[in-house]
Structures are given as C-alpha cells and as structure tokens.
Scaffold this active site. Structure first.
Site, short mmCIF file in Angstrom:
data_model
loop_
_atom_site.label_atom_id
_atom_site.label_comp_id
_atom_site.label_asym_id
_atom_site.label_seq_id
_atom_site.Cartn_x
_atom_site.Cartn_y
_atom_site.Cartn_z
N SER A 135 0.85 -1.17 0.00
CA SER A 135 0.00 0.00 0.00
C SER A 135 0.90 1.23 0.00
CB SER A 135 -0.88 -0.04 1.25
OG SER A 135 -1.74 1.07 1.31
N LYS A 161 -0.93 -0.88 -4.42
CA LYS A 161 -2.17 -0.16 -4.10
C LYS A 161 -1.82 1.29 -3.83
CE LYS A 161 -4.85 -0.17 0.14
NZ LYS A 161 -5.67 -0.98 1.07
N LYS A 163 -2.92 4.89 -2.42
CA LYS A 163 -3.89 5.63 -1.63
C LYS A 163 -4.29 6.86 -2.43
CE LYS A 163 -4.15 3.40 2.34
NZ LYS A 163 -5.46 2.85 2.79
N ASP A 189 -7.20 2.95 -3.13
CA ASP A 189 -7.97 2.95 -1.88
C ASP A 189 -8.21 4.39 -1.43
OD1 ASP A 189 -9.11 2.54 0.61
OD2 ASP A 189 -7.41 1.42 1.45
N ASN A 191 -10.25 5.31 1.29
CA ASN A 191 -10.63 5.45 2.70
C ASN A 191 -11.76 6.47 2.89
OD1 ASN A 191 -7.33 4.74 3.18
ND2 ASN A 191 -8.83 3.60 4.39
N GLU A 214 -11.24 0.81 -3.83
CA GLU A 214 -11.58 0.44 -2.45
C GLU A 214 -12.21 1.60 -1.69
OE1 GLU A 214 -8.16 -1.24 -0.53
OE2 GLU A 214 -9.06 -1.26 1.47
N ASP A 239 -14.17 -1.92 2.30
CA ASP A 239 -13.28 -2.19 3.44
C ASP A 239 -14.04 -1.76 4.70
OD1 ASP A 239 -11.35 -2.06 5.45
OD2 ASP A 239 -9.93 -0.82 4.35
N LYS A 263 -10.50 -7.74 6.96
CA LYS A 263 -9.60 -7.45 8.07
C LYS A 263 -10.25 -8.02 9.33
CE LYS A 263 -7.93 -3.03 6.18
NZ LYS A 263 -8.14 -1.57 6.24
N GLY A 291 -4.71 -5.02 5.46
CA GLY A 291 -3.63 -4.87 6.43
C GLY A 291 -3.85 -3.61 7.23
C1 NPQ Z 1 -6.70 0.36 4.56
N1 NPQ Z 1 -4.39 -0.13 5.38
O1 NPQ Z 1 -6.73 -0.60 3.81
C2 NPQ Z 1 -5.64 0.48 5.65
C3 NPQ Z 1 -5.62 1.80 6.28
C4 NPQ Z 1 -4.66 2.03 7.36
C5 NPQ Z 1 -2.36 -0.96 4.42
O2 NPQ Z 1 -3.63 0.69 3.41
C6 NPQ Z 1 -1.19 4.02 10.34
C7 NPQ Z 1 -1.37 4.91 9.29
C8 NPQ Z 1 -1.90 2.87 10.37
C9 NPQ Z 1 -2.29 4.63 8.30
C10 NPQ Z 1 -3.56 1.40 9.38
C11 NPQ Z 1 -3.52 -0.05 4.35
C12 NPQ Z 1 -2.82 2.58 9.37
C13 NPQ Z 1 -3.02 3.46 8.35
C14 NPQ Z 1 -4.45 1.18 8.38
C15 NPQ Z 1 -3.94 3.18 7.33
O3 NPQ Z 1 -7.57 1.18 4.48
MG MG Z 2 -8.73 0.24 2.89
#
Ligand code: NPQ
Ligand code: MG
Length: 368
Positions: A135, A161, A163, A189, A191, A214, A239, A263, A291
């Site tokens: 990611s 991936k 962001k 992704d 979020n 995502e 997610d 997750k 993750g």
């Molecule tokens: C997701 N994880 O899929 C998460 C979001 C996530 C690997 O993209 C510290 C900073 C911890 C940012 C844990 C990935 C985090 C973080 C998870 C982002 O949305």
């Molecule tokens: Mg995500």
C-alpha cells in the site's frame, strides 16, 4: 480453558517512513498487544485500532479500556471458556470489534498452541504462502510517487495499491500506468474520501485497468456504493463498511461491491472473518486480506486466514521492512512476491523478548 492472567502491553513502533492516507499522516504505530496464560499455554493477539479514531471509530486508548474494564472481566467471570464461546461471553458489549478481536485471537492462539494445531490449519487454509501487495501512501509529487512505486516493484511486490483522495487520483494513477506499463497489478484505496456526486470523476479511473476501487464513500453509505457501482466499470471493493458477515452479505446483495477486503480486527475476530470469507465465496465474490500495519503478531495471523480458498486477489500483507526497521517478531520476508504462512502451533510466532522490552511503553496485568 481457564485464564490465569491477561497482560496488556502497549508498544510504540516507529514507521520506516511517514504513511499518508486521505485521513492523515502517521509516523508511528501505537499498538495494544494482548497476552494471556492458561495452565497449558500462552496466547497472543494484536489490536489493530489506531492511536486516533480516523480510520474507524475505535482507537487504541479506548480499546485498551474496553479490554481491561469490559471484556476481560466478562472472560474471568465466565470461568471455563473456549474461543468458540467468546462471542457470547462478550455479546452484551456493543461494537468494539477491534478490541474483541485482539482478545479472541489471544484465546484462540492459546487454545491452538495447547493442542499443537496451527491457525492456518484450524481455519482451513489451502495455501502455504500468500501473494504480497504493498500500500503506497499519498506522496507530495508525481516524481516521488514514481520513485516509491519503482522501489517496491524492485523489491518484488507483484501488486501496488495507491492511496487516493480528491486532488490525488486520476493523475497519479495515469502516471504510474504510463511509467510502469499495463502489466503491473494496480488498485486504489480512498478510505471514504469521496461523495456520491464524485461518481463521474471516479469513472475517470476506468481507463487504467485497475483491479478495484476500495471504499470510495462513507462507511455507512453502502447504498451509495451500489449506485456508484452502476456508474463506474472498475470493480468496487468495500473495506470500512464490512463490519460483519451480515454486512458483507447485504452489501453484495444490493450490488454495492464486487470484491471484499477482509480485516479480522474490523469484523471482530478470525471466526467472524472466516464467516465473511464463506459468505463472499457463496455469492461468488472474491476476497483479499487487508492490512492495518500490524506487527509480526497480527501479520502472522492474517497470513493464516489469507490461505483460505476464496482469497484470490493479492493481499495488503507486506514484508515487515515495508513498515518497520525492527519487527516485534522474526521479520516476514518476501520470497518471489509471496510470504510463507507460519506453520507452528497457533499463530506460529511470538514477540522477540528484547524487542518487546525495548518498545514497550506500558504493561498492565489483569487477574481473576
Ligand atoms: C486500509 N491499510 O486498507 C488500511 C488503512 C490504514 C495498508 O492501506 C497508520 C497509518 C496505520 C495509516 C492502518 C492499508 C494505518 C493506516 C491502516 C492506514 O484502508
Ligand atoms: Mg482500505
């Protein structure tokens, strides 16, 4: 089993580089680790809540209080418990799935260690290794993004991936496609950073052959994702919205997603995560392992789950060095773009005592 003691261990894990998402920048990971002891074994679990309630409403301080003041007292009061009954024992506590997951995982780990069975075997994994993805956080400039992506491709990651957020979406995706070609497995992704009215803009991602988009919309806007799915060709993956097997079943039924990110922390544990997997499999919807920047403890358990048959897309389980110069356990390393699933009893790993001692910021012991 009867639980003799529960230990809550807080650790401060510095990240190798800041990780920027649509909800903020993080430079470290404040992790709650749960360790418990029975007469026969010890068990470990990691809480995936972040230090602040930005990814979800849970956060580490609250999770620790819920574990210490709500979950563990119910566990002690129940006397003899099995992991299978843990859900009922804590059912009167609403929500707090990440906190519940950490305790349930520690229980399951102890139970499996006592019987000499690996978590992957217990869950029904069919693979011995998991395809690793990475990611990539939001960068300041396109050249920096291309450098970062290039380094991960060189390190052997078969799937990238990105962001994204409004203002950092079509242009960086186009640049990565242009620079690295059509063969790179690529997904994005958001979020929850977009609104329903961004549908036409997000359809601009359709030109880049992405594996999935995502969680573009709010976690509560499952219906909005169904509408969006009719306006973009890129498969929508949920997610944050998928908090249970029921949520997955219903999201799929209304056409809100064609792919699901699993997750365990987000759904309340590995038993519910397996039910999410099974519901998706029954509906013909592929899943992949998300993750949460887990230490080796959580990463080991996620690998076991990701070995199940319907995990057909590359995971967000990266090598330890993607996030940490020093992992809490022996480091996980990519072999040919994949990470082997631990084979020992339970989750198959334990923290390195010196590392745990060095990174520990607070340790609390709870007894019946
Ligand atoms: C997701 N994880 O899929 C998460 C979001 C996530 C690997 O993209 C510290 C900073 C911890 C940012 C844990 C990935 C985090 C973080 C998870 C982002 O949305
Ligand atoms: Mg995500």
């Amino acid at each position: 089993m009867k639980i003799n003691v529960v230990e809550l261990i807080r650790i401060d894990m510095p990240l190798v580089s800041p990780f920027r998402t649509s909800f903020g920048v993080e430079t470290g990971r404040d992790v709650l680790v749960v360790r418990l002891e029975t007469d026969d074994a010890q068990g470990w679990g990691e809480c995936v809540a972040l230090a602040d309630p930005l990814y979800s409403s849970e956060y580490t301080d609250a999770a620790q209080r819920v574990v210490a003041e709500q979950l563990v007292p119910r566990l002690f009061a129940a006397g003899e418990v099995t992991t299978a009954r843990f859900g009922e024992v804590v059912a009167s506590v609403r929500g707090h799935r990440m906190a519940k997951s950490a305790v349930e995982t520690a229980l399951l780990d102890a139970e499996l260690r006592a019987s000499g069975v690996s978590l992957s075997r217990y869950l029904g994994a069919i693979s011995t290794e998991v395809v690793s993805g990475v990611s990539v956080g939001i960068q300041d400039t396109i050249p920096e993004l291309l450098d970062v992506v290039g380094a991960y491709l060189d390190a052997g990651y078969p799937r990238i991936k990105l962001k994204i957020e409004p203002g950092w979406d079509v242009t960086p995706v186009a640049a990565v496609r242009e620079h690295f070609g059509d063969d790179v497995l690529l997904q994005v992704d958001a979020n929850s950073a977009y609104r329903r009215s961004d549908a036409r803009h997000l359809a601009g991602l359709d030109a880049f052959d992405l594996l999935l988009l995502e969680q573009p919309l709010d976690e509560e806007d499952v219906v909005g994702h169904a509408g969006l799915a009719r306006m973009v060709r890129t498969p929508i993956c949920l997610d944050e919205s998928i908090v249970s097997a029921r949520a997955a079943y219903e999201a799929i039924r209304i056409g809100a997603c064609a792919v699901v990110n699993i997750k365990p922390g987000r759904v309340g544990g590995y038993l519910e995560a397996r039910r999410v997997h099974d519901a998706c499999a029954a509906a013909g919807v592929p899943v992949w392992a998300g993750g949460m920047l887990e230490t080796g403890i959580g990463r080991a358990a996620n690998l076991a789950l990701a070995g199940l048959s319907n995990f057909t897309l590359p995971s967000d389980i990266s090598g330890s060095d993607r996030y940490y110069a020093q992992d809490l356990t022996e480091p996980f390393v990519l072999i040919d773009g994949r990470i082997p699933i631990p084979t020992g009893p339970g989750i198959g790993v334990i923290p390195l005592p010196e590392v745990l001692a060095e990174l520990c910021t607070c340790r609390t012991t709870l007894t019946p």
